[in-house]
Design an enzyme around this catalytic site. Structure first.
Site, PDB file in Angstrom:
ATOM      1  N   ASP A 245       1.076  -0.867  -0.046  1.00  0.00           N
ATOM      2  CA  ASP A 245      -0.144  -0.253   0.195  1.00  0.00           C
ATOM      3  C   ASP A 245       0.590   1.288   0.274  1.00  0.00           C
ATOM      4  OD1 ASP A 245      -1.374   1.870   0.827  1.00  0.00           O
ATOM      5  OD2 ASP A 245      -1.864   1.272   2.948  1.00  0.00           O
TER       6      ASP A 245
ATOM      7  N   GLU B 204      -7.605   1.279  -4.696  1.00  0.00           N
ATOM      8  CA  GLU B 204      -6.996   0.796  -2.521  1.00  0.00           C
ATOM      9  C   GLU B 204      -8.053   0.192  -2.508  1.00  0.00           C
ATOM     10  OE1 GLU B 204      -5.703   4.733  -1.632  1.00  0.00           O
ATOM     11  OE2 GLU B 204      -4.025   4.692  -2.789  1.00  0.00           O
TER      12      GLU B 204
ATOM     13  N   LYS C 120       3.319  11.381  -3.826  1.00  0.00           N
ATOM     14  CA  LYS C 120       2.177  10.551  -4.295  1.00  0.00           C
ATOM     15  C   LYS C 120       0.887  11.746  -5.220  1.00  0.00           C
ATOM     16  CE  LYS C 120      -1.591   7.117  -3.555  1.00  0.00           C
ATOM     17  NZ  LYS C 120      -1.971   6.390  -2.007  1.00  0.00           N
TER      18      LYS C 120
ATOM     19  N   ASP D  40     -12.497   6.049   3.540  1.00  0.00           N
ATOM     20  CA  ASP D  40     -10.481   5.787   2.912  1.00  0.00           C
ATOM     21  C   ASP D  40      -9.950   7.205   3.643  1.00  0.00           C
ATOM     22  OD1 ASP D  40      -8.189   6.006   3.483  1.00  0.00           O
ATOM     23  OD2 ASP D  40      -7.471   5.148   1.393  1.00  0.00           O
TER      24      ASP D  40
END
Lengths: 608, 279
Positions: free
Chosen positions: A8, A171, A70, A193
């Site tokens: 992850d 994800e 990211k 999330d």
């Protein structure tokens, strides 16, 4: 059979997992933590720091510490997200040679995949330390909204890190996999999330035979736990300013301590009702007097400070359900992912919005990596019959007259798929058309991502609107997009295959891969040397401690005098080898040192 | 109290004489400083330890009060002496430092112990030197210019001063001079080179004193007593990085300070017994 690791690669933290004897397991790092900050720093001495150690100096060495890379991966220099990052990041972001993004650390330019590769390399090392063997194959997760370029850039990062990325998965899909592992469920689930740097909400359908389908996904890439930390920092800074008239933000060391303390307090307040923040010697006053910060924060204060941020996440959930034309009662389970979801107020807000208690069966920090590990295991194990059906993260279409975007494949369409639409010429006697392939949801073409373009020539001369061109979009199971344009009258055809690009050429990737390999060799050598040096220094210390006693014993006897000289010689040689930083020589001396140590211990023990 | 002889006096004496050591605040080590310092750190009290290839420095058990030492053997001890002198009540009447070197040493920001934020202000918990105040007041009353102007004195030939300090083994002083020169003339190659050398020597000295970089420092003071310590916020920051798991090397890496500053602060914390190392 070779193990496949699941990674992850988060905006704020990363996590690595494997399936061991059928059980998905998260691998802790050397410090014992199951997550590793996705941070990379270069120290003044040119040393590379990754993970917790980079985080601990993130403010005091802010210009040379990369966080949230990211947010930049696979993006073009002129994208709004990059502009936002340029405006808000403490490190320098510059334009790359292919209109890509570069990060400048200590006057050296790094591509974003290169920086992400440093984090992936760390995760690879963690896995290798645990497995005791090299780890090559990996499944890496990305947000469901990542476009093809971002996915490709993530793959490139894996390659630079020395990984064979056998699959990129979403994800929320990974979290749902982790949730559904070992259960035979058929449900519509929402994955909420809320991580350190980003917020995502995804709606998935877990079908029979283990089919996972993303129905809708949305989020905010600049909303996360760090914003909550910032609110706590503001509260502390304001309180200190009221008391002492000093702005703690002016001092980096104070700010670093505030950041660490704010995050710690936030985490603690998920389980206790109040906590103390105690930072002695936080700053010196104008009179050179050291001042301390000591405050108690309770859960209610934290909730008040972050209530608008929580409300923003709920608004995004509302909008996502509306866009997907779903009612709340169609959601049968809510899965919480990300460290922020431990906050009771968030759990309450989610429960109130979805009108159901969220599932507490998955670990918020680990579920995505576990899901990736499960998928990795399934990919190499024929016994598993698990199918992942992913959807197009963004709509695909072409640019039309006036700079508009015409959608052919809508967002969230399950792949593989194909769609066809008929277009006409826009000018009289037009003999060629340019097909500009784009990805995005904005009706203005310029706001969307350009994937590629080609020209269809040899059209019949005719009045505008009378020549018909059939455009077909096709996405195969590997996510490769093909676009065909055909003149329906002449059957003349032209096509393009859109291959995602991270913004790096093959040569660049190869160079970066070589650099990463060199770094690993150097790091392994340094680690090897440090381990040998520690052992040698420990033995030298022991020998020196015993030496006076041994000398006394030997002085009273006729034997063993040369042993003292030999011991001195071995110690001197070991010291020289350490000074030369020669790992092999130090290792070679350890044997002699151990022998001498054993002998000295024996002599001392036998003498009354 | 350490009486600093003038540079000329020091120059006139050859290094190495047993009696001269009492007069010399610094030495110019004619050997590998790092090895020297390592040997000094590693040397057992008995004196029967393994012999090094270098002349052994005088053994200095950690518990021994430094004020009883009359010999300053290296830069680290020189700094400790400076720290003591900075906290000492006053210089004796008529013995105010007169030489440029002594004045600059007093001003030296790099010689400041962790409980003092700036050399112009007294360290926390101490009062300003009464003799200086008296002299300043007297000077003002008498309209005299003879009042001590420690912070305002200028050094006529900084390059020569820097060279001299370096040659005397006063690396902190030489570094300070080099930094002053570089502030005025960033292109001075000699100053840059001297600064780099001094930093390197000082780093090695402190590193040797602190022990292996893999050592794990721990806070030796109970949490409840922490705020009563006499340290500044920089030392407080370094202290906050000590978690009982991070190695010395990691703490230096994450401090965000120059390595020399981090080492200096850590060394001072160890000297003050605020920090110890895990066995």
């Amino acid at each position: 059979m070779e193990k496949v690791i699941g990674i992850d690669l988060g905006t704020t933290n990363s996590c690595v997992a494997i399936v061991e004897n059928g059980v998905p397991t998260v691998i802790p790092n050397r410090g014992g933590y199951k997550t590793t900050p996705s941070m990379v720093a270069i120290t003044e001495a040119g040393k590379r720091l990754v993970g917790h150690i980079a985080k601990r100096q993130a403010i005091t060495n802010a210009e040379n510490t990369v966080y949230a890379a990211k947010r930049l991966i696979g993006r073009k220099w002129n994208s709004p997200q990059v502009k936002n990052s340029v405006a808000t990041s403490s490190y320098r972001i510059s334009q790359g040679p292919h209109n890509d993004v570069r990060i400048v650390l200590r006057d050296k330019e790094y591509s974003v995949p290169e920086v992400s590769a440093m984090v992936l390399q760390e995760m690879k090392l963690i896995a290798e330390d645990y497995l005791g063997e090299p780890a090559h194959k990996a499944v890496i997760t990305v947000p469901a909204y990542f476009n093809d370029n971002q996915r490709q850039a993530t793959k490139d990062a894996g390659e630079i890190a020395g990984l064979d990325v056998i699959r990129i998965i979403n994800e929320p899909t990974a979290a749902a996999l982790s949730y559904g592992f070992g259960k035979n469920v058929e449900k519509m689930v929402a994955v909420y999330d809320f991580g350190g740097g980003t917020f995502d909400i995804s709606i998935l359908e877990i079908g029979s035979s283990g089919v996972f389908k993303v129905i809708a996904t949305a989020g905010d890439t600049f909303l996360g736990g760090e914003d909550v930390d910032a609110r706590v920092i503001d509260w502390l800074v304001q309180g200190f300013r009221d008391e002492h008239g000093i702005d703690l933000r002016q001092d980096r060391m104070a700010l670093q301590r505030l950041k660490d303390a704010a995050e710690k307090a936030k985490c603690e307040l998920s389980s206790v009702r109040e906590t103390e923040i105690n930072l002695p010697f936080i700053i010196s006053s104008g009179r050179n007097e050291a001042l301390h910060l000591q405050r108690t924060i309770d859960r209610k204060t934290l909730e008040d400070l972050s209530s608008d941020l929580i409300e923003r996440t709920v608004d995004i959930c509302r909008q996502t359900l509306s866009d997907a034309r779903l009612d709340k009662d169609e959601i049968q389970e809510v899965i919480l992912v990300g460290g922020m979801t431990r906050m009771p107020k968030i759990q309450l807000a989610v429960a109130e919005f979805f009108e159901r208690e969220p599932c507490k069966g998955v670990h918020p920090d680990e579920s995505v990596a576990l899901g990736a590990g499960i998928q990795g295991s399934a990919l190499i194990d024929d016994k598993h019959e698990m199918v992942l059906l992913d959807v197009t993260p963004h709509a695909l279409g072409i640019m039309t007259q006036g700079g508009f975007f015409e959608e052919l494949i809508p967002q969230n369409t399950t792949v593989p798929t194909h769609r066809t639409k008929i277009f006409t010429t826009s000018r009289d006697n037009q003999t060629a058309v340019k097909i500009v392939v784009m990805q995005g949801e904005n009706e203005r073409a310029e706001a969307n991502e350009l994937l590629g373009e080609f020209i269809l020539t040899g059209l019949r001369r005719a009045a505008k609107g009378s020549v018909e061109i059939e455009v077909t979009f096709e996405i195969n199971a590997d996510g490769i997009v093909s676009v065909h344009a055909k003149d329906l009258e002449t059957a003349k055809e032209q096509s393009i295959e859109v291959t995602a690009s991270s913004g790096l050429t093959r040569d660049e990737i190869k160079d970066m891969l070589d650099n990463a390999k060199d770094y690993m060799v150097e790091r392994r050598t340094t680690e090897e040397f440090e381990a040998a040096k520690q052992e040698a220094e420990k033995l030298v210390g022991e020998i020196e401690r015993l030496l006076p006693q041994v000398e006394q014993i030997v002085a009273a006897s006729d034997f063993g005098r040369d042993a003292i000289e030999k011991a001195r010689s071995i110690v001197a040689k070991a010291r020289q080898a350490v000074a030369r930083r020669d790992a092999a020589a130090v290792k070679a001396e350890i044997e002699g040192l151990s022998r001498t140590h054993r002998m000295f211990k024996g002599v001392v023990a036998k003498t009354p | 109290m350490i009486d600093k002889p003038s540079p000329k006096k020091r120059k006139s004496k050859a290094p190495g004489g047993a009696n001269e050591e009492n007069d010399r605040p610094t030495v110019n080590p004619p050997f590998d400083v790092e090895a020297f310092a390592r040997a000094a750190t590693a040397m057992p009290v008995s004196g029967d330890a393994l012999k090094t290839t270098h002349p052994p420095p005088p053994a200095l058990p950690d518990g021994e009060p430094r004020s009883q030492q009359t010999t300053i053997t290296n830069e680290v001890e020189l700094e400790a002496a400076r720290a003591r002198s900075a906290q000492a009540p006053e210089p004796a009447a008529g013995r105010l430092p007169s030489g440029l070197l002594a004045i600059a040493n007093l001003r030296s920001p790099s010689a400041v112990p962790p409980n003092a934020g700036s050399s112009t202000s007294p360290p926390a918990g101490t009062s300003p030197s009464p003799s200086n105040i008296e002299a300043a007041v007297l000077g003002a009353i008498q309209g005299s210019t003879s009042a001590p102007e420690i912070t305002e004195r200028t050094i006529e030939d900084p390059i020569a001063e820097m060279r001299e300090r370096a040659s005397l083994g006063d690396y902190t002083g030489a570094l300070e001079m080099a930094e002053l020169i570089l502030a005025a003339d960033p292109g001075s190659l000699e100053a840059a080179e001297c600064a780099e050398n001094c930093r390197s020597v000082l780093e090695n000295m402190y590193a040797a004193r602190l022990g292996p970089s893999s050592g794990v420092p721990v806070v030796a003071v109970p949490q409840a007593q922490m705020q009563w310590l006499s340290i500044d916020h920089r030392a407080g920051f370094v202290l906050s990085l000590i978690d009982g798991f991070s190695t010395l090397e990691m703490i230096i890496d994450v401090s965000g300070m120059q390595k020399l500053d981090a080492l200096r602060i850590l060394h001072a914390l160890v000297q003050q017994r605020i920090v110890a190392f895990k066995a």
